[in-house]
Design a protein around this motif. Structure first.
Motif, mmCIF file in Angstrom:
data_model
loop_
_atom_site.group_PDB
_atom_site.id
_atom_site.type_symbol
_atom_site.label_atom_id
_atom_site.label_comp_id
_atom_site.label_asym_id
_atom_site.label_seq_id
_atom_site.Cartn_x
_atom_site.Cartn_y
_atom_site.Cartn_z
ATOM 1 N N UNK A 97 74.645 43.638 -88.884
ATOM 2 C CA UNK A 97 75.792 42.995 -89.522
ATOM 3 C C UNK A 97 76.969 43.943 -89.621
ATOM 4 N N UNK A 98 76.693 45.186 -90.017
ATOM 5 C CA UNK A 98 77.764 46.163 -90.070
ATOM 6 C C UNK A 98 78.353 46.384 -88.689
ATOM 7 N N UNK B 13 80.828 37.705 -92.265
ATOM 8 C CA UNK B 13 81.059 37.495 -93.702
ATOM 9 C C UNK B 13 80.114 38.356 -94.533
ATOM 10 N N UNK B 14 78.868 38.444 -94.113
ATOM 11 C CA UNK B 14 77.910 39.268 -94.856
ATOM 12 C C UNK B 14 78.302 40.742 -94.792
ATOM 13 N N UNK B 15 78.773 41.177 -93.627
ATOM 14 C CA UNK B 15 79.199 42.570 -93.482
ATOM 15 C C UNK B 15 80.437 42.861 -94.325
ATOM 16 N N UNK C 271 88.681 38.865 -84.606
ATOM 17 C CA UNK C 271 88.017 37.805 -85.365
ATOM 18 C C UNK C 271 88.031 36.509 -84.564
ATOM 19 N N UNK C 272 89.160 36.214 -83.953
ATOM 20 C CA UNK C 272 89.271 34.978 -83.173
ATOM 21 C C UNK C 272 88.429 35.019 -81.908
ATOM 22 N N UNK D 253 78.650 31.734 -83.893
ATOM 23 C CA UNK D 253 77.397 32.149 -84.525
ATOM 24 C C UNK D 253 77.440 33.573 -85.064
ATOM 25 N N UNK D 254 78.502 34.328 -84.737
ATOM 26 C CA UNK D 254 78.636 35.686 -85.268
ATOM 27 C C UNK D 254 79.359 35.707 -86.610
#
Length: 620
Positions: free
Chosen positions: A1-2, A26-28, A14-15, A20-21
């Motif tokens: 995730x990091x 968001x978690x990272x 980001x775009x 699916x990533x």
């Protein structure tokens, strides 16, 4: 995730990510926010709640061609992480580090500086109007926390924007919280079916409510808003503190500002000072005043936690009022209370009091109403930086007729000063700093007869202003009794040397630094002014007798106590050599307040240098 976050250097990255990533991103982001705030502190809860919202905004809009304005910066840490500042986030809120709020000088992705609430809609509409007038394209989005809808400026912006043909996008980040739970009718309305009718009646297209943690739903709503040719509101429901169990479990603020902290044996351990703060000490003496006098009422604009009033709200639920992020309303509400015969105490930060200046002038001072302003965070505030420095309250309040300005040096000054203000019958101010209560130096614990006594005063000073009555304190009585509520008559000599060559004149806690500075100087006196206005003229005229005066204050030198002292000397025909120390004519950035005091010469060493330099000038 990091690893997902490490590959994001700008919003274009980001775009470029596959759908699916995005959950992993968001978690990272949450992990990075939690880690950063754990190391250096910061506004944790609101930023955790806005993660999916910010990711969706950067998927749909293209900054800096499109402008994102956040109201305020509490919710924008994910935005900082996605716009090229990830490698420097460990410097957040530190000197020369990442700004605590938003700053266009730091990144072109920050459309406008934002440290105070309720400004985004008005600013966004102006930005969009200006761009269109100058032929520039691009969308403008105002990301507004629902707490900002407790403030009047937001409604001024909504009124103007709803009647405009411009396609302003307002994203309402609705988590039912400011610092603590929102108050009033609007936050309650937002969670009902009436929300749609409310915004549509103002002229907006309404999209929502949308789950603010559902990336797919957010993205679809934002794309629809982007395609609109008229003003639109996207109403997103979020949870402040999401993803961090200690924040989610914090019912009062949802982890508004939790750090620094660390995990030990599976438990969250926060760094806390052992000493009470000035805010806590004031809340204690305010509680005593509420107990003694049923006419005393406390009012604060959404700062129950920051000003340590939550305990008082629980004890006096009908006499401690949180009015929302509405400083203007808070002041005029106090005016109404005073007109009815109550004794309102408006507890407000110095930097927020600026927002209600007209109300202070027109609604309180002009009719001479008995309102007490407890001005918290006066002076340097440290990590919150330029938008929150309490630099200007003395200078902008000093010209107002009939307004008395008190400044306690130590915690034990608070009770007598509050009592004096509550007995005065007119408007008054108590300004006190952010920070913990200081230790008292040895000489204040066993005062000589001329130490810690108020100066004698004539009935009228050279400027024609009325003078306070002479002190009734018997010789040797310290003016620092914890629960002493006897009237405070005027300035106080901390060190009074017959025939002194130089006097250090201070306001507030700087008196302790001045006393330390003068300890090795047998020909120096120290005067704690205690009031920024009206001046204790007799004491200050005595200070001028040695020919050298240093005035030190934790506020701007332009128009502050030092300026008042110079005006007094000019009116009296005196011309001692005077040196003014204080905050310079710049907006001071974020940093360690203690370091900044040293840099500004407001510590003991700096005061000693200034005094010696002033004496040396004469000998040249």
């Amino acid at each position: 995730m990091a690893d997902v976050l490490s590959g994001v250097a700008s919003p274009s990255d980001v775009r470029a990510l596959p759908e699916d990533a995005l959950p992993g991103l968001c978690e990272a982001l949450r992990e990075a926010i939690i880690t950063t705030c754990g190391r250096v502190g910061g506004h944790l809860g609101a930023s955790l709640g806005a993660v999916e919202l910010i990711v969706a905004l950067h998927r749909v809009f293209h900054t800096p061609q499109d402008a994102l304005l956040f109201d305020v910066g509490h919710q924008a840490y994910a935005h900082k992480l996605l716009t090229g500042r990830r490698d420097r986030m460990h410097t957040l809120r530190q000197a020369n580090g990442i700004a605590p709020f938003l700053d266009p000088r730091e990144s072109p992705h920050d459309a406008l500086a934002a440290g105070h609430a309720c400004t985004a809609i008005s600013a966004a509409l102006g930005l969009l109007s200006g761009r269109r007038q100058l032929g520039h394209s691009g969308h403008v989005v105002a990301v507004v926390g629902d707490g900002s809808l407790t403030g009047g400026l937001s409604f001024e912006g909504l009124n103007n924007a709803g009647g405009s043909p411009l396609p302003l996008v307002v994203v309402l980040n609705d988590n039912q919280m400011s610092i603590s739970a929102n108050v009033g009718a609007i936050p309650a309305l937002l969670r009902t079916r009436s929300a749609r009718a409310f915004f549509e009646s103002l002229g907006f297209t309404y999209l929502g409510p949308v789950d603010g943690h559902d990336l797919g739903a957010l993205t679809r709503a934002l794309r629809e808003a982007k395609a609109s040719s008229r003003p639109v509101v996207v109403h997103a429901l979020t949870k402040k503190g999401r993803g961090f169990p200690p924040a989610e479990a914090d019912e009062q603020t949802r982890g508004h500002a939790m750090g620094p902290y660390e995990w030990r044996d599976g438990k969250l351990v926060r760094s806390r000072g052992g000493r009470p703060t000035y805010s806590e000490a004031f809340a204690q003496v305010l509680g005593d005043a509420l107990e003694r006098d049923p006419r005393v009422v406390a009012v604060t604009p959404a700062m129950l936690e920051g000003s340590a009033l939550t305990g008082l709200k629980a004890r006096f639920p009908d006499r401690v009022h949180d009015v929302g992020i509405a400083e203007q309303h808070a002041v005029t509400f106090c005016a109404g209370l005073a007109a009815a015969g109550a004794k309102p105490v408006c507890v407000i930060y110095s930097t927020f009091l600026q927002r209600a200046y007209d109300q202070i002038v027109h609604d309180v001072c002009l009719p001479g109403l008995h309102v007490v302003f407890a001005v918290d965070r006066a002076g340097l505030v440290g990590a919150d930086g330029a938008t929150h420095q309490g630099a200007y309250d003395v200078s902008f309040l000093r010209p107002l007729p009939g307004l008395t300005q008190w400044a306690p040096m130590v915690g034990d000054d608070l009770a007598p000063m509050l009592a004096t203000a509550l007995q005065s019958g007119g408007p008054s101010v108590l300004r006190f700093p952010r920070g913990t209560l200081p230790d008292l130096p040895p000489e204040l614990g066993h005062a000589e007869p001329e130490v810690l006594r108020s100066s004698p005063a004539a009935s009228v000073g050279p400027s024609g202003l009325p003078k306070p009555a002479p002190s009734r304190e018997p010789p040797g009585t310290p003016a620092l009794a914890t629960q002493d509520t006897s009237p405070v008559p005027g300035a106080r000599w901390l060190k009074r040397v017959p025939g002194a060559r130089l006097t250090l004149v201070t306001l507030g806690p700087l008196g302790l630094s001045a006393l330390e500075a003068a300890r090795s100087e047998p020909e120096w006196s120290v005067l704690d002014a205690r009031r920024a206005w009206p001046l204790d003229e007799a004491a200050l005229l005595e200070a001028a007798e040695g020919g050298h005066v240093v005035v030190a204050e934790e506020g701007t030198v332009r128009g502050g106590l030092g300026s008042a002292v110079l005006e007094l000397y000019a009116a009296s025909g005196l011309s001692p050599r005077v040196k003014l120390l204080g905050m310079p004519d710049v907006f001071l950035p974020h940093g360690d307040a203690r370091v900044q005091r040293t840099q500004l010469g407001l510590d003991a060493a700096g005061l000693r240098r200034a005094g010696r330099a002033l004496l040396e000038e004469e000998s040249r």
